[in-house]
Write an enzyme that holds these catalytic residues in place. Structure first.
Site, PDB file in Angstrom:
ATOM      1  CD  GLU A 179       1.458   5.254   6.289  1.00  0.00           C
ATOM      2  OE1 GLU A 179       1.659   5.870   7.428  1.00  0.00           O
ATOM      3  OE2 GLU A 179       1.014   4.752   5.783  1.00  0.00           O
ATOM      4  CE  LYS A 215       0.474  -3.190   3.121  1.00  0.00           C
ATOM      5  NZ  LYS A 215      -0.748  -1.955   4.725  1.00  0.00           N
ATOM      6  CB  THR A 271      -0.228   0.136   1.160  1.00  0.00           C
ATOM      7  OG1 THR A 271      -0.469  -0.470   2.055  1.00  0.00           O
ATOM      8  CG2 THR A 271      -2.110  -1.078   1.078  1.00  0.00           C
ATOM      9  CB  SER A 306      -8.441  13.239   0.962  1.00  0.00           C
ATOM     10  OG  SER A 306      -7.280  13.367   1.622  1.00  0.00           O
ATOM     11  CB  THR A 318      -1.508  -1.681   9.167  1.00  0.00           C
ATOM     12  OG1 THR A 318      -2.123  -1.174  10.054  1.00  0.00           O
ATOM     13  CG2 THR A 318      -1.821  -1.829   7.885  1.00  0.00           C
TER      14      THR A 318
END
Lengths: 388, 388
Positions: free
Chosen positions: A264, A173, A151, A388, A184
């Site tokens: 991230e 992942k 992702t 978004s 996650t």
């Protein structure tokens, strides 16, 4: 090599059109036997995605023929329709595999999904994708499968350990929402060792407890975490229980480390060693508290050896310790001794990506290591614009 | 008006040179009686700063003549020397007040400090500052005292409630490390109501439990949190217990809201209402879990009504709920109904600073409100450079 490093497995990774940007988003892993034993570990979040509920259910038999995974949508918080969609996906996998000669039912197909919560999957694309993936199954498909489950991951993650005639391999992942009880993450491990479901389950639980359960990128627990271990028995070798568990743990550890390394927005990987704890649980509780302290995570980002924030994090726990006997080292410099000022903080060199924080509780002889990341403006940017 | 709104109190705020930038950094609040009752609530962090240990001790008598507060250094994790420094500061206050005619001992002087952990205070400056502050004590000094306790606060915080002939007023500082079990905050409340120590204690605990204990800016618990309530009895009025408790709660609530409104780097104030919980404790647990979810905090910053992150935060708690009966509204739009997709998320207007998240657990009739902030790049910048 990933999930196809072990004999007896084929895999594929394709672009089904679930992701709007056209990147690969559907992976299929098939166990061609002779054995089809499997075990799984899932998120401890009480809000579980449809594929987690499904896969927990099908694993009750201890057998799996295939795992289908998609990125581009978590199928979490999607109600009865979401569960029906997961079921339909498993049915489709069983149908196309059976048509190709691998007789199986939906009850032997695990499903895993990752992506945004609260959106139904585009089922026409998912089902067409399953057909396409089945047509591309290959003994060399492990890499492509690993790519298709990404992702926000910047790289795909695979790991392989080969022992005396048998192999454990896997893919993972995960780049955010990484916290104990799992991250996650979707992980599929395969082995050609001849191990039954019970043996797989024992090795897997033992391994995840000290690997995936000890990474805490951002304190957020996912609805979709899934770690599966499938055994084909194709090597014909039944390894000693310990040797097998060690191989599984090595692969899990390697993949967990890769998850932290690609978290991230992170600029630092923080290795938190809690030593001299009264119990291992105490060590883990303290490690997690340190790992989740936003102020400390910011300080590490700023290469600031702000040990006061370590102490204030330790102080929020129930672990056994005396505040006046706490010691803290950052990258080997004991900046806090006996709960007070220790060595000169200017001696701490924090230029490199890996930072080690050692918290000495002076309360016993147990220890644990938790991996975390720093908190950065990039993390904020990435996660304030995700949907978004 | 701050701490001098109530009759019987004088205060001062001065620059003692503890802060390198020369800003005000030392405040003194004196209770001139006739009564000198006091109560306090302190951080539940087990790593407590020297002034917290000191003030807890002196409050055992239920009497305080004065409170001396400094910003520019927390005097936390400073070992025996740090405690001696706190003691010396209280001694100095007692000495100068006694010399000026207010007979008192160090055992009636509370000390509160805020700033960086792990540094000894420059005691020459602190002690000289105490003398200077004592010379400037005034019935109009409340505002200056409130200014002198600021650290990263952008504004000083004061609040006053006046009832039938009596007043409760106060000042607060705090902008980061705000989490239950109190926030990194120093608060001094004063009243001229004629209330004894026991009555103050009851009103204070009742109030902080539902105000300061329910703000959670960044999940980080401080080593220095202190909330003191001093009564001079100068109004000669003994209010009804409930009326007094309500006034104290109103001032606490106002100050708590000001803390959230000025949290480091924040662009949003998030009001988290948990409703229809089985117990109030469940409501608080769920509210805190939502308040501490970094991914959600980033989403709110991005004005993204990402309700999936609310559900995944609820799912990590032990509260009573059925995942399929959870409802979530953001600014009044029920984006999640029965654990699944609800009203159109595009209907949610998140342009304003205040954002309300309503989590309906459908499990009972209890509720709680927790206040939090979003997570921003500014928070990261501010906290990665704090001690450098």
């Amino acid at each position: 090599m990933s999930v196809t490093a072990a004999k007896g497995f084929t895999a594929a990774g394709i672009a089904a059109g679930i992701k709007e940007n056209g990147n690969p988003d559907l992976a299929l892993v098939v166990n061609n036997g002779p054995r089809r034993a499997a075990a799984g570990v899932f998120t401890s979040n009480r809000v579980k995605a449809a594929p987690v509920l499904w896969s927990q259910q099908v694993l009750a038999t201890g057998e799996l023929t295939a795992v289908v995974l998609n990125s581009g949508g978590a199928n979490a918080c999607t109600g009865p329709q979401g569960f029906q969609d997961t079921h339909a996906t498993a049915e489709k996998v069983a149908e196309v595999l059976s048509a190709a000669g691998t007789e199986t039912g939906a009850g032997e197909v695990a499903v895993a999904s990752t992506g945004l919560i609260g959106l139904l999957l585009p089922m026409d694309k998912v089902l067409a994708g399953v057909e396409k993936a089945a047509g591309e199954l290959s003994e060399h498909g492990g890499e492509k499968a690993a790519i298709a489950i990404k992702t926000t991951d910047t790289v795909h993650k695979t790991s392989v350990v080969t022992k005396d005639g048998w192999t454990v391999g896997g893919m993972a992942k995960g780049a955010g929402m990484l916290a104990p009880g799992l991250a996650t993450m979707l992980v599929v491990l395969t082995t050609d060792a001849d191990v039954d479901a019970e043996g797989l389950d024992a090795a897997l639980r033992q391994s995840t407890k000290v690997t995936f359960d000890r990474v805490d990128s951002d304190g957020c627990m996912s609805t979709n975490d899934t770690v599966l271990l499938l055994a084909s028995g194709a090597s014909g070798v039944t390894p000693a229980r310990d040797a097998f568990a060690e191989a599984v743990r090595t692969v899990c550890d390697d993949l967990a480390r890769q998850l932290i390394g690609d978290a991230e927005g992170a600029s630092k990987d923080i290795r938190i060693e809690v030593v001299n704890a009264a119990t291992e649980d105490d060590a883990v509780e303290v490690g997690r508290s340190i790992a989740r302290n936003n102020l400390l995570k910011c300080a590490i980002h700023g290469e600031d050896p702000n040990w006061g924030r370590v102490l204030s994090a330790i102080g929020t726990t129930q672990a056994a310790f005396d505040p006046d006997r706490l010691n803290v080292a950052i990258n080997g410099v004991w900046v806090c001794k006996n709960g007070s000022v220790g060595e000169d903080r200017d001696l701490v060199d924090m230029r490199y990506r890996e930072v080690t924080i050692t918290a000495d509780l002076s309360a016993g002889s147990e220890s644990a290591v938790i991996w975390a990341n720093d908190l950065t403006a990039d993390y904020v940017h990435e996660n304030s614009a995700y949907s978004s």
